[in-house]
Design a protein around this motif. Sequence first.
Motif, PDB file in Angstrom:
ATOM      1  N   ARG A  59      19.212  36.102 -26.578  1.00  0.00           N
ATOM      2  CA  ARG A  59      18.329  37.084 -27.212  1.00  0.00           C
ATOM      3  C   ARG A  59      19.129  38.031 -28.106  1.00  0.00           C
ATOM      4  N   GLU A  60      20.329  38.376 -27.655  1.00  0.00           N
ATOM      5  CA  GLU A  60      21.177  39.281 -28.436  1.00  0.00           C
ATOM      6  C   GLU A  60      22.060  38.541 -29.437  1.00  0.00           C
ATOM      7  N   PHE A  61      22.496  37.352 -29.049  1.00  0.00           N
ATOM      8  CA  PHE A  61      23.396  36.551 -29.891  1.00  0.00           C
ATOM      9  C   PHE A  61      22.807  35.139 -30.033  1.00  0.00           C
ATOM     10  N   PRO A  62      21.764  34.973 -30.853  1.00  0.00           N
ATOM     11  CA  PRO A  62      21.040  33.697 -30.909  1.00  0.00           C
ATOM     12  C   PRO A  62      21.843  32.492 -31.395  1.00  0.00           C
ATOM     13  N   ASP A  63      22.891  32.696 -32.152  1.00  0.00           N
ATOM     14  CA  ASP A  63      23.628  31.564 -32.717  1.00  0.00           C
ATOM     15  C   ASP A  63      24.975  31.320 -32.054  1.00  0.00           C
ATOM     16  N   LYS A  64      25.168  31.843 -30.866  1.00  0.00           N
ATOM     17  CA  LYS A  64      26.466  31.736 -30.190  1.00  0.00           C
ATOM     18  C   LYS A  64      26.397  30.771 -29.021  1.00  0.00           C
ATOM     19  N   ILE A  65      27.587  30.366 -28.577  1.00  0.00           N
ATOM     20  CA  ILE A  65      27.707  29.662 -27.314  1.00  0.00           C
ATOM     21  C   ILE A  65      28.425  30.610 -26.357  1.00  0.00           C
ATOM     22  N   PHE A  66      28.270  30.405 -25.068  1.00  0.00           N
ATOM     23  CA  PHE A  66      28.758  31.353 -24.080  1.00  0.00           C
ATOM     24  C   PHE A  66      29.601  30.668 -23.013  1.00  0.00           C
ATOM     25  N   TYR A  67      30.585  31.399 -22.546  1.00  0.00           N
ATOM     26  CA  TYR A  67      31.370  30.964 -21.400  1.00  0.00           C
ATOM     27  C   TYR A  67      30.577  31.376 -20.166  1.00  0.00           C
ATOM     28  N   VAL A  68      30.283  30.412 -19.291  1.00  0.00           N
ATOM     29  CA  VAL A  68      29.473  30.679 -18.099  1.00  0.00           C
ATOM     30  C   VAL A  68      30.328  30.456 -16.863  1.00  0.00           C
ATOM     31  N   LYS A  69      30.197  31.380 -15.917  1.00  0.00           N
ATOM     32  CA  LYS A  69      30.996  31.346 -14.692  1.00  0.00           C
ATOM     33  C   LYS A  69      30.136  31.798 -13.526  1.00  0.00           C
ATOM     34  N   ARG A  70      30.385  31.211 -12.353  1.00  0.00           N
ATOM     35  CA  ARG A  70      29.749  31.694 -11.126  1.00  0.00           C
ATOM     36  C   ARG A  70      30.678  32.748 -10.541  1.00  0.00           C
ATOM     37  N   ILE A  71      30.187  33.946 -10.382  1.00  0.00           N
ATOM     38  CA  ILE A  71      31.000  35.063  -9.901  1.00  0.00           C
ATOM     39  C   ILE A  71      31.491  34.792  -8.484  1.00  0.00           C
ATOM     40  N   GLY A  72      32.814  34.911  -8.302  1.00  0.00           N
ATOM     41  CA  GLY A  72      33.424  34.716  -6.992  1.00  0.00           C
ATOM     42  C   GLY A  72      33.836  33.290  -6.681  1.00  0.00           C
ATOM     43  N   TYR A  73      33.615  32.369  -7.616  1.00  0.00           N
ATOM     44  CA  TYR A  73      33.957  30.962  -7.410  1.00  0.00           C
ATOM     45  C   TYR A  73      34.726  30.424  -8.613  1.00  0.00           C
ATOM     46  N   ARG A  74      35.467  29.344  -8.398  1.00  0.00           N
ATOM     47  CA  ARG A  74      36.212  28.723  -9.492  1.00  0.00           C
ATOM     48  C   ARG A  74      35.335  27.850 -10.361  1.00  0.00           C
ATOM     49  N   ALA A  75      34.235  27.357  -9.809  1.00  0.00           N
ATOM     50  CA  ALA A  75      33.365  26.442 -10.556  1.00  0.00           C
ATOM     51  C   ALA A  75      31.927  26.957 -10.567  1.00  0.00           C
ATOM     52  N   VAL A  76      31.201  26.641 -11.628  1.00  0.00           N
ATOM     53  CA  VAL A  76      29.795  27.035 -11.710  1.00  0.00           C
ATOM     54  C   VAL A  76      28.984  26.216 -10.727  1.00  0.00           C
ATOM     55  N   TYR A  77      29.226  24.913 -10.696  1.00  0.00           N
ATOM     56  CA  TYR A  77      28.503  24.014  -9.814  1.00  0.00           C
ATOM     57  C   TYR A  77      29.495  23.173  -9.034  1.00  0.00           C
ATOM     58  N   SER A  78      29.052  22.687  -7.879  1.00  0.00           N
ATOM     59  CA  SER A  78      29.891  21.792  -7.090  1.00  0.00           C
ATOM     60  C   SER A  78      29.123  20.496  -6.861  1.00  0.00           C
ATOM     61  N   HIS A  79      29.852  19.464  -6.531  1.00  0.00           N
ATOM     62  CA  HIS A  79      29.251  18.153  -6.287  1.00  0.00           C
ATOM     63  C   HIS A  79      29.449  17.775  -4.824  1.00  0.00           C
ATOM     64  N   LYS A  80      28.519  16.981  -4.300  1.00  0.00           N
ATOM     65  CA  LYS A  80      28.596  16.491  -2.921  1.00  0.00           C
ATOM     66  C   LYS A  80      28.638  17.625  -1.904  1.00  0.00           C
ATOM     67  N   GLY A  81      28.040  18.761  -2.249  1.00  0.00           N
ATOM     68  CA  GLY A  81      27.928  19.864  -1.298  1.00  0.00           C
ATOM     69  C   GLY A  81      29.200  20.647  -1.057  1.00  0.00           C
ATOM     70  N   ILE A  82      30.220  20.437  -1.871  1.00  0.00           N
ATOM     71  CA  ILE A  82      31.482  21.150  -1.690  1.00  0.00           C
ATOM     72  C   ILE A  82      31.487  22.361  -2.615  1.00  0.00           C
ATOM     73  N   VAL A  83      31.744  23.534  -2.050  1.00  0.00           N
ATOM     74  CA  VAL A  83      31.847  24.746  -2.844  1.00  0.00           C
ATOM     75  C   VAL A  83      33.302  25.181  -2.842  1.00  0.00           C
ATOM     76  N   ILE A  84      33.858  25.342  -4.019  1.00  0.00           N
ATOM     77  CA  ILE A  84      35.265  25.759  -4.150  1.00  0.00           C
ATOM     78  C   ILE A  84      35.299  27.270  -4.213  1.00  0.00           C
ATOM     79  N   LYS A  85      35.985  27.869  -3.263  1.00  0.00           N
ATOM     80  CA  LYS A  85      36.071  29.323  -3.223  1.00  0.00           C
ATOM     81  C   LYS A  85      37.144  29.827  -4.154  1.00  0.00           C
ATOM     82  N   ALA A  86      36.999  31.070  -4.564  1.00  0.00           N
ATOM     83  CA  ALA A  86      38.007  31.706  -5.411  1.00  0.00           C
ATOM     84  C   ALA A  86      39.290  31.870  -4.618  1.00  0.00           C
ATOM     85  N   ALA A  87      40.417  31.897  -5.314  1.00  0.00           N
ATOM     86  CA  ALA A  87      41.727  32.014  -4.661  1.00  0.00           C
ATOM     87  C   ALA A  87      41.795  33.243  -3.777  1.00  0.00           C
ATOM     88  N   SER A  88      41.079  34.315  -4.124  1.00  0.00           N
ATOM     89  CA  SER A  88      41.113  35.547  -3.338  1.00  0.00           C
ATOM     90  C   SER A  88      40.496  35.364  -1.959  1.00  0.00           C
TER      91      SER A  88
END
Length: 92
Positions: A59-88
């Motif tokens: 809505r604010e930047f109609p012609d841009k692409i964005f970096y998307v991240k899941r907060i607190g995790y290394r990956a946005v999505y996981s496969h086979k039910g595995i969630v990768i936690k952040a190093a912290s």
Amino acid sequence: MSDIILSEFAEKGEVIYKQQILPEISEEKLKGKLIAIDVDTGKYFIDDTSIKAVTRAQREFPDKIFYVKRIGYRAVYSHKGIVIKAASEVRS
């Protein structure tokens, strides 16, 4: 976007997240939410899903692409039910 440019884009997004955004937000309170980051301005949009976060960003930047991240995790999505936690969160 070529692999090299995509890699640089992702690296820039991650640097912005770690150096500019993370000090401003509560990672614990927002853990699991999605963040869409405009890598040119550093402006970010947080929501429950990537589609909602990116839609708000577009809505604010109609012609841009964005970096998307899941907060607190290394990956946005996981496969086979595995969630990768952040190093912290990894304990010895």
